[in-house]
Design a protein around this motif. Structure first.
Motif, PDB file in Angstrom:
ATOM      1  N   GLY A  42       0.813  -1.214   0.000  1.00  8.40           N
ATOM      2  CA  GLY A  42       0.000   0.000   0.000  1.00  8.40           C
ATOM      3  C   GLY A  42       0.841   1.256   0.000  1.00  8.40           C
ATOM      4  N   ALA A  43       2.017   1.218   0.642  1.00  6.73           N
ATOM      5  CA  ALA A  43       2.890   2.385   0.682  1.00  6.73           C
ATOM      6  C   ALA A  43       3.400   2.730  -0.715  1.00  6.73           C
ATOM      7  N   VAL A  44       3.882   1.715  -1.450  1.00  4.07           N
ATOM      8  CA  VAL A  44       4.407   1.968  -2.793  1.00  4.07           C
ATOM      9  C   VAL A  44       3.283   2.340  -3.754  1.00  4.07           C
ATOM     10  N   LEU A  45       2.119   1.725  -3.596  1.00 10.26           N
ATOM     11  CA  LEU A  45       0.974   2.085  -4.429  1.00 10.26           C
ATOM     12  C   LEU A  45       0.538   3.521  -4.156  1.00 10.26           C
ATOM     13  N   ALA A  46       0.549   3.927  -2.881  1.00  8.53           N
ATOM     14  CA  ALA A  46       0.190   5.301  -2.546  1.00  8.53           C
ATOM     15  C   ALA A  46       1.191   6.280  -3.157  1.00  8.53           C
ATOM     16  N   ALA A  47       2.483   5.937  -3.105  1.00  4.96           N
ATOM     17  CA  ALA A  47       3.484   6.777  -3.752  1.00  4.96           C
ATOM     18  C   ALA A  47       3.232   6.854  -5.256  1.00  4.96           C
ATOM     19  N   ASN A  48       2.784   5.759  -5.841  1.00  5.19           N
ATOM     20  CA  ASN A  48       2.435   5.713  -7.256  1.00  5.19           C
ATOM     21  C   ASN A  48       1.287   6.681  -7.559  1.00  5.19           C
ATOM     22  N   GLY A  49       0.203   6.574  -6.784  1.00  2.47           N
ATOM     23  CA  GLY A  49      -0.930   7.466  -6.991  1.00  2.47           C
ATOM     24  C   GLY A  49      -0.579   8.925  -6.765  1.00  2.47           C
ATOM     25  N   TYR A  50       0.252   9.180  -5.768  1.00  2.00           N
ATOM     26  CA  TYR A  50       0.680  10.555  -5.464  1.00  2.00           C
ATOM     27  C   TYR A  50       1.471  11.140  -6.622  1.00  2.00           C
ATOM     28  N   ALA A  51       2.407  10.355  -7.159  1.00  2.00           N
ATOM     29  CA  ALA A  51       3.210  10.840  -8.283  1.00  2.00           C
ATOM     30  C   ALA A  51       2.339  11.129  -9.493  1.00  2.00           C
ATOM     31  N   ARG A  52       1.380  10.264  -9.766  1.00  2.00           N
ATOM     32  CA  ARG A  52       0.484  10.485 -10.904  1.00  2.00           C
ATOM     33  C   ARG A  52      -0.336  11.757 -10.723  1.00  2.00           C
ATOM     34  N   ALA A  53      -0.801  11.965  -9.479  1.00  4.54           N
ATOM     35  CA  ALA A  53      -1.671  13.118  -9.227  1.00  4.54           C
ATOM     36  C   ALA A  53      -0.912  14.434  -9.243  1.00  4.54           C
ATOM     37  N   GLU A  91       3.561   1.382 -15.411  1.00  5.46           N
ATOM     38  CA  GLU A  91       2.865   2.663 -15.516  1.00  5.46           C
ATOM     39  C   GLU A  91       3.842   3.791 -15.844  1.00  5.46           C
ATOM     40  N   ARG A  92       5.151   3.519 -15.678  1.00  4.00           N
ATOM     41  CA  ARG A  92       6.203   4.500 -15.900  1.00  4.00           C
ATOM     42  C   ARG A  92       6.050   5.678 -14.935  1.00  4.00           C
ATOM     43  N   THR A  93       5.949   5.322 -13.661  1.00  5.22           N
ATOM     44  CA  THR A  93       5.771   6.315 -12.608  1.00  5.22           C
ATOM     45  C   THR A  93       7.094   6.556 -11.880  1.00  5.22           C
ATOM     46  N   PRO A  94       7.499   7.833 -11.696  1.00  5.97           N
ATOM     47  CA  PRO A  94       8.702   8.108 -10.907  1.00  5.97           C
ATOM     48  C   PRO A  94       8.434   7.928  -9.410  1.00  5.97           C
ATOM     49  N   ILE A  95       9.008   6.884  -8.838  1.00  4.02           N
ATOM     50  CA  ILE A  95       8.812   6.550  -7.429  1.00  4.02           C
ATOM     51  C   ILE A  95      10.176   6.322  -6.795  1.00  4.02           C
ATOM     52  N   LEU A  96      10.380   6.883  -5.616  1.00  5.04           N
ATOM     53  CA  LEU A  96      11.565   6.593  -4.817  1.00  5.04           C
ATOM     54  C   LEU A  96      11.136   5.743  -3.632  1.00  5.04           C
ATOM     55  N   VAL A  97      11.745   4.568  -3.492  1.00  6.71           N
ATOM     56  CA  VAL A  97      11.481   3.699  -2.349  1.00  6.71           C
ATOM     57  C   VAL A  97      12.714   3.716  -1.445  1.00  6.71           C
ATOM     58  N   VAL A  98      12.575   4.337  -0.280  1.00 10.51           N
ATOM     59  CA  VAL A  98      13.658   4.352   0.704  1.00 10.51           C
ATOM     60  C   VAL A  98      13.513   3.077   1.529  1.00 10.51           C
ATOM     61  N   ALA A  99      14.380   2.124   1.266  1.00 10.05           N
ATOM     62  CA  ALA A  99      14.252   0.789   1.860  1.00 10.05           C
ATOM     63  C   ALA A  99      15.381   0.532   2.844  1.00 10.05           C
ATOM     64  N   GLY A 100      15.023   0.267   4.085  1.00 10.65           N
ATOM     65  CA  GLY A 100      16.031  -0.168   5.029  1.00 10.65           C
ATOM     66  C   GLY A 100      16.525  -1.560   4.675  1.00 10.65           C
ATOM     67  N   ASP A 101      17.762  -1.860   5.044  1.00  6.28           N
ATOM     68  CA  ASP A 101      18.322  -3.182   4.793  1.00  6.28           C
ATOM     69  C   ASP A 101      19.053  -3.642   6.048  1.00  6.28           C
ATOM     70  N   THR A 102      19.255  -4.925   6.160  1.00  3.97           N
ATOM     71  CA  THR A 102      19.996  -5.459   7.295  1.00  3.97           C
ATOM     72  C   THR A 102      21.462  -5.037   7.204  1.00  3.97           C
ATOM     73  N   ALA A 103      22.150  -5.070   8.329  1.00  7.70           N
ATOM     74  CA  ALA A 103      23.566  -4.702   8.351  1.00  7.70           C
ATOM     75  C   ALA A 103      24.390  -5.740   7.588  1.00  7.70           C
ATOM     76  N   VAL A 104      25.370  -5.280   6.851  1.00  3.23           N
ATOM     77  CA  VAL A 104      26.207  -6.179   6.069  1.00  3.23           C
ATOM     78  C   VAL A 104      26.895  -7.206   6.968  1.00  3.23           C
ATOM     79  N   VAL A 105      27.296  -6.789   8.180  1.00  5.04           N
ATOM     80  CA  VAL A 105      28.033  -7.694   9.072  1.00  5.04           C
ATOM     81  C   VAL A 105      27.123  -8.719   9.733  1.00  5.04           C
ATOM     82  N   ASP A 106      25.793  -8.481   9.650  1.00 12.27           N
ATOM     83  CA  ASP A 106      24.839  -9.358  10.351  1.00 12.27           C
ATOM     84  C   ASP A 106      24.395 -10.478   9.409  1.00 12.27           C
TER      85      ASP A 106
END
Length: 538
Positions: free
Chosen positions: A50-61, A89-104
């Motif tokens: 839902g977060a990425v879809l909302a970003a999609n709708g926001y960018a379109r609007a 849809e060719r929508t400009p979306i930025l997804v700021v995604a956390g990731d696990t630590a490389v050492v973990d």
């Protein structure tokens, strides 16, 4: 500064004021810092998709970039379908995604997030270190805007509490795609075809849907005596013009289809000419085709055409008009008074209503809702069998107000998209969904719309079945029971989620609900009961 404050400041300085997301341990401090900036908002949703879809709708609007944020592992894999939808849809979306630590290396939520991203068609940018974070954010934002697709900015969790230095964005801000001057040779090829046409049609796609392009295309059509048509994504661009044929292709009505079939030349602007726009290529048969697009990759992508011109739609249309004037080419008259009269005489209401006292004909419901809901609105469609008539019978004031979610053939993507579109547009938003799509994705986010006080009306066309599968069973004289569902009553569910629910079993009940809509003060769900054997695409 700490890293999580630096990345939040970097987002803000790129003009980002709204982020949709689900917090987890790898993104919560970044998002907390972001929303503490003046004018910035973090819209919490229920599910990462839902977060990425909302970003999609926001960018379109808004016409800008939409931003979502999720944490790692299963949260990230939850967004795969939404990423594919955004890519197609060719929508400009930025997804700021956390990731696990490389050492973990033993973290049980470890997964290669780059390897998850790449098959979707989205881009991927790794935050390389606390020293490069500002540069990495800038590259990801510009890639999303320039490439017109989602880009994942991958942020290891162990960076969040490290010290970092902030550097404001260097270089010019994004100013949009720049116009290209078409080549003289390409213009001359197009001009020769247009000048010799006797029955031309001007077709606009989403790439020609700006007000400036619209005005230029209307001028050109008037100059050459051509009717006007659009793709589905550019729907209603020429609404009100006397020779507006409406949507071109598989959704064309009978008057438009005849005019398109009889045409000897199709002049297209910002239209991809895919299989639906061309009705499997049949619309292009026995006619010359001129394709104008600002992107070289779009030219000839789906169909072989006779002339290709790379350039801005409005500028090229005006250039063609000027050259026709110089050559003293006369208008064709194909856009005749007789055609205008036929178009004015036809009506979407030309069908026999199949409503009963227990079920509603969805075509009748569409007509009533289209007329009653504010015309300056945002319109969002989920997927489902009902949507075919919605495509042609619902209308918007401008193509930018229209959003469908069927680029990947999925259902359940409408609610998230509607939340973002409502937030970005600030307009009353009408979401049309099916019962299956609502249960798949809408139920999870209806309360999100309530919490964020959005002006959203959800119309559920409820046939108690997965309709496309139901009709396949029926067509083969098989038992459709396995495609049907004994759903709960949705109106009380909507009430329990903080909205207002209505149940509609006949047209009189629909009229009563429509009469109450102007007084709404929260998101609304209208559950309209359909007969699964009477949902027609025709």
């Amino acid at each position: 500064m700490l890293f999580h404050d630096v990345i939040a400041q970097a987002l803000r300085d790129h003009g980002i004021t709204d982020v949709f997301g689900v917090m987890g341990d790898a993104n919560l401090y970044m998002m907390d810092s972001f929303q503490r900036h003046a004018g910035c908002h973090f819209y919490s949703v229920s599910h990462e998709s839902g977060a990425v879809l909302a970003a999609n709708g926001y960018a379109r609007a808004t016409g800008g970039v939409g931003v979502a944020s999720v944490t790692h592992g299963p949260a990230f894999t939850n967004i795969v379908t939404a990423l594919v939808e955004g890519v197609r849809e060719r929508t400009p979306i930025l997804v700021v995604a956390g990731d696990t630590a490389v050492v973990d290396k033993d973290n049980f939520q470890n997964i290669s997030q780059r390897d998850v991203t790449i098959p979707t068609g989205a881009g991927f940018e790794q935050v390389r270190s606390v020293k490069t974070v500002c540069e990495d954010v800038a590259v990801a934002v510009h890639r999303a805007l320039n490439e017109r697709r989602p880009v994942v900015l991958n942020v290891p969790v162990d960076f969040q509490w490290q010290e970092a230095k902030y550097a404001p964005p260097a270089g010019p801000r994004w100013s949009g795609h720049q116009q290209l001057a078409p080549s003289q040779a390409a213009l001359e090829d197009a001009l020769g075809i247009i000048a010799s046409a006797r029955r031309p049609v001007v077709l606009a796609g989403r790439g020609a849907s700006s007000e400036e392009s619209r005005a230029a295309l209307v001028r050109l059509a008037d100059r050459i005596g051509a009717p006007l048509a659009t793709t589905l994504r550019a729907r209603d661009l020429f609404r009100g013009e006397p020779h507006n044929l409406g949507i071109c292709g598989t959704l064309s009505h009978e008057v438009a289809l005849q005019a398109l079939t009889d045409a000897d030349c199709l002049i297209t602007f910002g239209a991809g000419l895919n299989r639906w726009t061309t009705a499997e290529g049949s619309i292009l048969a026995d006619k010359a085709v001129v394709q104008v697009d600002s992107e070289s990759a779009a030219l000839g992508r789906f169909q072989v055409v006779d002339a290709m011109v790379q350039g801005d739609a409005g500028a090229v249309a005006d250039l063609i008009g000027d050259l026709l004037d110089e050559a003293e080419v006369k208008p064709t008259g194909y856009a005749s008074p007789e055609l205008a009269a036929k178009l004015a005489a036809r009506s979407d209401a030309d069908f026999t209503d199949a409503s009963t006292d227990r079920t509603v004909d969805h075509r009748s419901a569409i007509l009533k809702l289209d007329a009653a809901f504010p015309q300056d609105r945002t319109l969002v469609f989920d997927g489902g069998r009902f949507v075919m008539k919605c495509f042609s019978m619902f209308h918007v004031s401008h193509p930018s107000d229209y959003h469908h979610t069927v680029n990947f053939g999925s259902i359940g993507l409408g609610m998230g998209t509607a939340i973002g579109a409502a937030t970005g547009s600030g307009k009353p938003t009408l979401l049309i969904t099916g019962d299956g799509g609502f249960m798949l994705g809408g139920l999870a986010e209806f309360n999100t719309a309530v919490r964020h006080k959005l002006d959203l009306v959800v119309v559920m066309f409820n046939d108690g079945a997965y309709g496309a599968e139901h009709i396949q069973f029926r067509n083969k004289d098989m038992d459709p029971t396995s495609s049907t569902f004994d759903w709960p009553e949705f109106a009380p569910v909507a009430d329990a989620l903080g909205g207002k629910g209505y149940t509609v079993r006949n047209l009189a009940e629909l009229d009563a609900v429509i009469a109450e809509l102007p007084a709404r003060d929260r998101p609304v769900l209208i559950d309209i009961k359909l007969d699964p054997d009477k949902v027609t695409a025709h």
